[in-house]
Design a protein around this motif. Structure first.
Motif, short mmCIF file in Angstrom:
data_model
loop_
_atom_site.label_atom_id
_atom_site.label_comp_id
_atom_site.label_asym_id
_atom_site.label_seq_id
_atom_site.Cartn_x
_atom_site.Cartn_y
_atom_site.Cartn_z
N GLY A 283 26.50 -7.19 57.63
CA GLY A 283 26.30 -7.80 56.32
C GLY A 283 27.56 -7.88 55.49
O GLY A 283 28.66 -7.57 55.94
N THR A 284 27.39 -8.28 54.23
CA THR A 284 28.48 -8.44 53.26
C THR A 284 28.57 -7.18 52.40
O THR A 284 27.61 -6.80 51.75
CB THR A 284 28.25 -9.66 52.37
OG1 THR A 284 28.14 -10.82 53.19
CG2 THR A 284 29.40 -9.84 51.38
N TYR A 285 29.74 -6.56 52.40
CA TYR A 285 30.01 -5.36 51.62
C TYR A 285 30.90 -5.75 50.44
O TYR A 285 31.57 -6.78 50.46
CB TYR A 285 30.72 -4.31 52.48
CG TYR A 285 29.79 -3.69 53.50
CD1 TYR A 285 29.26 -2.43 53.29
CD2 TYR A 285 29.42 -4.38 54.64
CE1 TYR A 285 28.39 -1.86 54.22
CE2 TYR A 285 28.56 -3.83 55.57
CZ TYR A 285 28.04 -2.57 55.35
OH TYR A 285 27.18 -2.02 56.25
N GLY A 286 30.90 -4.92 49.40
CA GLY A 286 31.71 -5.19 48.23
C GLY A 286 32.60 -4.01 47.87
O GLY A 286 32.24 -2.86 48.12
N LEU A 287 33.76 -4.30 47.30
CA LEU A 287 34.67 -3.29 46.77
C LEU A 287 34.91 -3.62 45.30
O LEU A 287 35.37 -4.71 44.97
CB LEU A 287 36.01 -3.31 47.51
CG LEU A 287 37.13 -2.46 46.86
CD1 LEU A 287 36.80 -0.97 46.92
CD2 LEU A 287 38.47 -2.77 47.52
N SER A 288 34.56 -2.69 44.43
CA SER A 288 34.78 -2.83 42.99
C SER A 288 35.84 -1.83 42.57
O SER A 288 35.75 -0.65 42.91
CB SER A 288 33.47 -2.56 42.25
OG SER A 288 33.69 -2.45 40.86
N VAL A 289 36.86 -2.30 41.86
CA VAL A 289 37.91 -1.41 41.36
C VAL A 289 38.08 -1.68 39.87
O VAL A 289 38.25 -2.82 39.45
CB VAL A 289 39.24 -1.64 42.10
CG1 VAL A 289 40.31 -0.68 41.58
CG2 VAL A 289 39.07 -1.49 43.60
#
Length: 181
Positions: free
Chosen positions: A138-144
């Motif tokens: 699937g599609t993963y996300g990185l939030s910074v």
């Protein structure tokens, strides 16, 4: 002011409380209508500007380093990547600079929007890394996000397949891990 994003099912998928400059980075797991609930504390009046933007960059597994940066104080960044079932990845954040020093907060999201991992990434350490074993497809996300609303930031990201070796007893293997994460 408290901000809450409500998904199509009626469940809260993200929320925050801020006095100045709130940013919510979202990995929206389903299609449909979402609501933003804004609640000023103690019933006070509010004047605010709100913006919805994609704001996402795509990271490629074993691709070149990506450079992510902000130009407005307090602004966050969001990037996505695709994983295959059973994949073991390393995600590195390096060459981190923050407007007034200190650190940033990084969160990796699963495809369903839940948190997989989080860390404080410090300028003194030149960033941080995440080990992401046995991922679902699937599609993963990185939030910074910067640690406070006065900071801008700049850093590089590296997304890599974990290295593996066969190491028979009594022998040695040369290991060269040139990529952060």
């Amino acid at each position: 002011v408290y901000y809450r994003v409500i998904g199509p099912s009626g469940a809260t998928i993200a929320s925050t409380g801020m006095t100045v400059g709130a940013t919510l980075n979202l990995l929206l797991p389903t299609t449909g209508a979402y609501e933003l609930f804004v609640d000023p504390e103690n019933g006070e009046a509010l004047s605010a500007q709100m913006m919805l933007s994609s704001g996402a960059s795509a990271m490629q597994v074993d691709g070149s380093q990506g450079v992510l940066e902000t130009t407005s104080p307090g602004q966050g960044v969001f990037a996505t990547f695709q994983a295959n079932a059973g994949q073991n990845l390393g995600l590195g954040i390096s060459e981190l600079t923050v407007g007034s020093g200190g650190y940033v907060n990084a969160i990796v999201y699963r495809p369903d929007g839940s948190i997989l991992a989080s860390a404080a990434c410090y300028v003194a350490n030149d960033g941080c890394d995440f080990n992401l074993p046995n991922l679902a497809a699937g599609t993963y996300g990185l939030s910074v996000r910067p640690s406070d609303n006065t900071q801008t930031m700049r850093f590089k990201t590296t997304l890599s397949t974990d290295m593996a070796w066969s190491l028979p007893s009594g022998s040695s293997v040369a290991a060269n891990m040139a990529r952060r994460g």
